[in-house]
Scaffold this motif. Sequence first.
Motif, PDB file in Angstrom:
ATOM      1  N   ALA A 153       0.829  -1.204   0.000  1.00  0.00           N
ATOM      2  CA  ALA A 153       0.000   0.000   0.000  1.00  0.00           C
ATOM      3  C   ALA A 153       0.862   1.252   0.000  1.00  0.00           C
ATOM      4  O   ALA A 153       0.480   2.289  -0.542  1.00  0.00           O
ATOM      5  CB  ALA A 153      -0.922  -0.011   1.223  1.00  0.00           C
ATOM      6  N   LEU A 154       2.059   1.133   0.609  1.00  0.00           N
ATOM      7  CA  LEU A 154       3.004   2.246   0.629  1.00  0.00           C
ATOM      8  C   LEU A 154       4.408   1.701   0.833  1.00  0.00           C
ATOM      9  O   LEU A 154       4.660   0.961   1.790  1.00  0.00           O
ATOM     10  CB  LEU A 154       2.662   3.231   1.761  1.00  0.00           C
ATOM     11  CG  LEU A 154       3.557   4.471   1.879  1.00  0.00           C
ATOM     12  CD1 LEU A 154       3.482   5.328   0.617  1.00  0.00           C
ATOM     13  CD2 LEU A 154       3.172   5.292   3.096  1.00  0.00           C
ATOM     14  N   GLY A 155       5.311   2.042  -0.082  1.00  0.00           N
ATOM     15  CA  GLY A 155       6.707   1.658   0.046  1.00  0.00           C
ATOM     16  C   GLY A 155       7.550   2.854   0.450  1.00  0.00           C
ATOM     17  O   GLY A 155       7.451   3.918  -0.169  1.00  0.00           O
ATOM     18  N   LEU A 156       8.337   2.692   1.491  1.00  0.00           N
ATOM     19  CA  LEU A 156       9.157   3.775   2.027  1.00  0.00           C
ATOM     20  C   LEU A 156      10.635   3.462   1.814  1.00  0.00           C
ATOM     21  O   LEU A 156      11.119   2.434   2.291  1.00  0.00           O
ATOM     22  CB  LEU A 156       8.891   3.948   3.528  1.00  0.00           C
ATOM     23  CG  LEU A 156       7.446   4.214   3.949  1.00  0.00           C
ATOM     24  CD1 LEU A 156       7.333   4.147   5.473  1.00  0.00           C
ATOM     25  CD2 LEU A 156       6.971   5.559   3.434  1.00  0.00           C
ATOM     26  N   HIS A 157      11.343   4.336   1.113  1.00  0.00           N
ATOM     27  CA  HIS A 157      12.781   4.157   0.920  1.00  0.00           C
ATOM     28  C   HIS A 157      13.521   5.198   1.740  1.00  0.00           C
ATOM     29  O   HIS A 157      13.328   6.407   1.569  1.00  0.00           O
ATOM     30  CB  HIS A 157      13.163   4.316  -0.556  1.00  0.00           C
ATOM     31  CG  HIS A 157      14.643   4.309  -0.774  1.00  0.00           C
ATOM     32  ND1 HIS A 157      15.303   5.262  -1.527  1.00  0.00           N
ATOM     33  CD2 HIS A 157      15.607   3.465  -0.314  1.00  0.00           C
ATOM     34  CE1 HIS A 157      16.593   5.005  -1.534  1.00  0.00           C
ATOM     35  NE2 HIS A 157      16.792   3.918  -0.793  1.00  0.00           N
ATOM     36  N   GLY A 158      14.375   4.716   2.660  1.00  0.00           N
ATOM     37  CA  GLY A 158      15.164   5.631   3.484  1.00  0.00           C
ATOM     38  C   GLY A 158      15.955   4.869   4.516  1.00  0.00           C
ATOM     39  O   GLY A 158      15.879   3.637   4.609  1.00  0.00           O
ATOM     40  N   GLY A 159      16.743   5.586   5.282  1.00  0.00           N
ATOM     41  CA  GLY A 159      17.460   4.967   6.381  1.00  0.00           C
ATOM     42  C   GLY A 159      16.463   4.401   7.381  1.00  0.00           C
ATOM     43  O   GLY A 159      15.504   5.084   7.765  1.00  0.00           O
ATOM     44  N   ILE A 160      16.683   3.171   7.800  1.00  0.00           N
ATOM     45  CA  ILE A 160      15.689   2.519   8.660  1.00  0.00           C
ATOM     46  C   ILE A 160      15.595   3.212  10.020  1.00  0.00           C
ATOM     47  O   ILE A 160      14.498   3.538  10.500  1.00  0.00           O
ATOM     48  CB  ILE A 160      16.016   1.023   8.810  1.00  0.00           C
ATOM     49  CG1 ILE A 160      15.784   0.317   7.462  1.00  0.00           C
ATOM     50  CG2 ILE A 160      15.154   0.380   9.896  1.00  0.00           C
ATOM     51  CD1 ILE A 160      16.168  -1.145   7.448  1.00  0.00           C
ATOM     52  N   GLY A 161      16.738   3.478  10.644  1.00  0.00           N
ATOM     53  CA  GLY A 161      16.715   4.152  11.940  1.00  0.00           C
ATOM     54  C   GLY A 161      16.147   5.552  11.848  1.00  0.00           C
ATOM     55  O   GLY A 161      15.317   5.962  12.677  1.00  0.00           O
ATOM     56  N   ALA A 162      16.570   6.310  10.840  1.00  0.00           N
ATOM     57  CA  ALA A 162      16.099   7.686  10.686  1.00  0.00           C
ATOM     58  C   ALA A 162      14.599   7.724  10.410  1.00  0.00           C
ATOM     59  O   ALA A 162      13.875   8.582  10.933  1.00  0.00           O
ATOM     60  CB  ALA A 162      16.868   8.365   9.549  1.00  0.00           C
ATOM     61  N   THR A 163      14.122   6.795   9.595  1.00  0.00           N
ATOM     62  CA  THR A 163      12.697   6.773   9.263  1.00  0.00           C
ATOM     63  C   THR A 163      11.852   6.404  10.476  1.00  0.00           C
ATOM     64  O   THR A 163      10.825   7.043  10.763  1.00  0.00           O
ATOM     65  CB  THR A 163      12.433   5.793   8.114  1.00  0.00           C
ATOM     66  OG1 THR A 163      13.182   6.205   6.961  1.00  0.00           O
ATOM     67  CG2 THR A 163      10.957   5.749   7.755  1.00  0.00           C
ATOM     68  N   LEU A 164      12.251   5.368  11.206  1.00  0.00           N
ATOM     69  CA  LEU A 164      11.491   4.962  12.384  1.00  0.00           C
ATOM     70  C   LEU A 164      11.515   6.048  13.463  1.00  0.00           C
ATOM     71  O   LEU A 164      10.511   6.284  14.151  1.00  0.00           O
ATOM     72  CB  LEU A 164      12.038   3.650  12.941  1.00  0.00           C
ATOM     73  CG  LEU A 164      11.860   2.414  12.046  1.00  0.00           C
ATOM     74  CD1 LEU A 164      12.541   1.200  12.670  1.00  0.00           C
ATOM     75  CD2 LEU A 164      10.388   2.120  11.791  1.00  0.00           C
ATOM     76  N   ALA A 165      12.655   6.722  13.601  1.00  0.00           N
ATOM     77  CA  ALA A 165      12.755   7.808  14.584  1.00  0.00           C
ATOM     78  C   ALA A 165      11.813   8.951  14.240  1.00  0.00           C
ATOM     79  O   ALA A 165      11.225   9.585  15.137  1.00  0.00           O
ATOM     80  CB  ALA A 165      14.191   8.309  14.669  1.00  0.00           C
ATOM     81  N   ALA A 166      11.655   9.221  12.953  1.00  0.00           N
ATOM     82  CA  ALA A 166      10.742  10.286  12.524  1.00  0.00           C
ATOM     83  C   ALA A 166       9.283   9.840  12.567  1.00  0.00           C
ATOM     84  O   ALA A 166       8.381  10.670  12.731  1.00  0.00           O
ATOM     85  CB  ALA A 166      11.112  10.741  11.113  1.00  0.00           C
ATOM     86  N   LEU A 167       9.045   8.539  12.418  1.00  0.00           N
ATOM     87  CA  LEU A 167       7.678   8.017  12.395  1.00  0.00           C
ATOM     88  C   LEU A 167       7.067   7.923  13.788  1.00  0.00           C
ATOM     89  O   LEU A 167       5.855   8.164  13.968  1.00  0.00           O
ATOM     90  CB  LEU A 167       7.683   6.638  11.724  1.00  0.00           C
ATOM     91  CG  LEU A 167       6.347   5.921  11.541  1.00  0.00           C
ATOM     92  CD1 LEU A 167       5.405   6.743  10.667  1.00  0.00           C
ATOM     93  CD2 LEU A 167       6.563   4.532  10.949  1.00  0.00           C
ATOM     94  N   ALA A 168       7.878   7.564  14.783  1.00  0.00           N
ATOM     95  CA  ALA A 168       7.346   7.341  16.132  1.00  0.00           C
ATOM     96  C   ALA A 168       6.560   8.536  16.677  1.00  0.00           C
ATOM     97  O   ALA A 168       5.451   8.360  17.210  1.00  0.00           O
ATOM     98  CB  ALA A 168       8.473   6.946  17.080  1.00  0.00           C
ATOM     99  N   PRO A 169       7.050   9.784  16.582  1.00  0.00           N
ATOM    100  CA  PRO A 169       6.267  10.917  17.097  1.00  0.00           C
ATOM    101  C   PRO A 169       4.947  11.120  16.365  1.00  0.00           C
ATOM    102  O   PRO A 169       3.987  11.643  16.959  1.00  0.00           O
ATOM    103  CB  PRO A 169       7.202  12.114  16.871  1.00  0.00           C
ATOM    104  CG  PRO A 169       8.562  11.543  16.729  1.00  0.00           C
ATOM    105  CD  PRO A 169       8.375  10.206  16.099  1.00  0.00           C
ATOM    106  N   LEU A 170       4.884  10.699  15.090  1.00  0.00           N
ATOM    107  CA  LEU A 170       3.644  10.844  14.329  1.00  0.00           C
ATOM    108  C   LEU A 170       2.586   9.832  14.766  1.00  0.00           C
ATOM    109  O   LEU A 170       1.397   9.988  14.459  1.00  0.00           O
ATOM    110  CB  LEU A 170       3.923  10.675  12.834  1.00  0.00           C
ATOM    111  CG  LEU A 170       4.923  11.655  12.210  1.00  0.00           C
ATOM    112  CD1 LEU A 170       5.118  11.346  10.732  1.00  0.00           C
ATOM    113  CD2 LEU A 170       4.448  13.097  12.403  1.00  0.00           C
TER     114      LEU A 170
END
Length: 545
Positions: A308-325
């Motif tokens: 449904a959605l593919g995310l390309h990026g650094g795994i740690g950086a992406t998860l760190a940015a996703l958690a507050p959302l």
Amino acid sequence: MKPVDAMLEILRDEGVDRVFGNPGTSELPFTDALADAPDIEYVLGVHEGSVVAMADGYARATGRPAFVSLHIAAGLANGLVGLLNASRSRTPLVVTAGQQDRRHLATDPMLSGDLVGLAKAAVKHTFDVQHAHDLPFMLRRAFALAQQPPAGPVFLSLPMDLLQETGPVEVPGRSVRAPLGAATRLQRAADLLAAADNPAIVAGDGIGREGAVPQLVAVAEALGALVHHQPMHDGVDFPGSHPLHAGMLPATHAGIREQLTGHDVVFVIGTHAFMAHHYTPGSPVPDNTRVVQLDSDPAELGRNFPVALGLHGGIGATLAALAPLLRGRVPRAAERIERAGRAHAARRSRTEAQARAGYGEAPLDPLTAAHAVAAGLPEDAVVVEEAITTGIRLRQVLSLDRPGSYVHTVGGGLGWGIGAAVGRRLGGPDRPVVAVLGDGCTMFGLQGLWSAARYEVPVTFVVMNNGEYRTLKETLDSWDSRSTRRGRYVGLDLSPDRLDFTRAAEFFGIEAVRATGADHLAETVAKSACSDAPLLIDVPVNGHG
């Protein structure tokens, strides 16, 4: 600067302090130069399979590419199994082999061969170095490619006369590359995940490799999502004691689909195509389940199933940015965590009781043997596992939280475990290493014990000795359960009386003991893990069929 001197300068600049190798005539210019480079240790292995496995373990321990020197076509061929493992496990290696002197290559001299063609199927990229002035920048490029997602081994063919040239070459500087940042469209990802009635997460080995376990924990807790390890995971990608930890997915599409049924949204992170083993028809993703996928390798997104959605990026950086959302958006998160914790505790309690019921004298049930090893582990131990049948049981009884505490290869090339354990301890001498090995795997990689003895590497080698290829018998029985089929196997027995691995260890100069029972095994592991010398423990295990 001579080509070989430029090579050494680049190795130093790339952080190489050890070369793992088995030398031959075509590598003599390089090994001769190392005699004047006391800051770079040459770690000798007596078989190339063990050499590459040691480098694999070392790279994982240090977090930087390890350097390997193999001998011409034959040595490269011996090392291919290790390169296949490194490719599958995404281990960064820079691998060289000396080619014959270019001045008589056209006459097909002894030992020569198509090194690049031989290596190509097992590595990420190859370089056929033909000019001295090309060597420095090709070597720099090899180190960069080895680390670039997806990480893996890179190979260079080096003619021996090229390294002997005296003409000056220039050494390019080391490039500094910024790590991948967070993926885009994170608000959309947060909306999909937060709206799920029953979300789940598949934690792949990319999480452990990229040091993103704490960030994953934050996301999982914000969602209250169960977290499954990918099939036959190579490391600790989520804490084993966490209430949301739901264990490892099976290695078939049908098994994965069954485990994920009931989850309306699944977040797949850092895993290569779910890593199925035996074929079963159908997709690993249940019907009507939506997938959000995150990977640092864009080729993985939607590779084997629609997302449904593919995310390309650094795994740690992406998860760190996703958690507050996600934080505060899932009112039922705490309730989900509590419910998952009860199921987690009940599952572990059942496994504990089953394992304890088998305690007694050897030969031991595989689950009991695995439990005894786990019971004897020091808190900070690293487990290197290549035990196949007993390894599955070991994953059930271990509860490791610290990243880097579990080392495995999903590559499947047997004989990796001994060498990998030696390399892991050399690269991380502050943590005890316990290698849990199958007897068949041990036979494939026995030469690695020579290096353990030669360099006095304090690793505890635990050989689960059932005298057979048990996993293949279990696979056959699962295919054909008829009573007339059981008990009739071709080529799957090593020894009806079990091989005596204590004698093999003594041949290489390593102390050895045979476990007499479960308590003895746990005590021996506990004591040996604090030792300053290698030890092999031969563990008689049930399983003859």
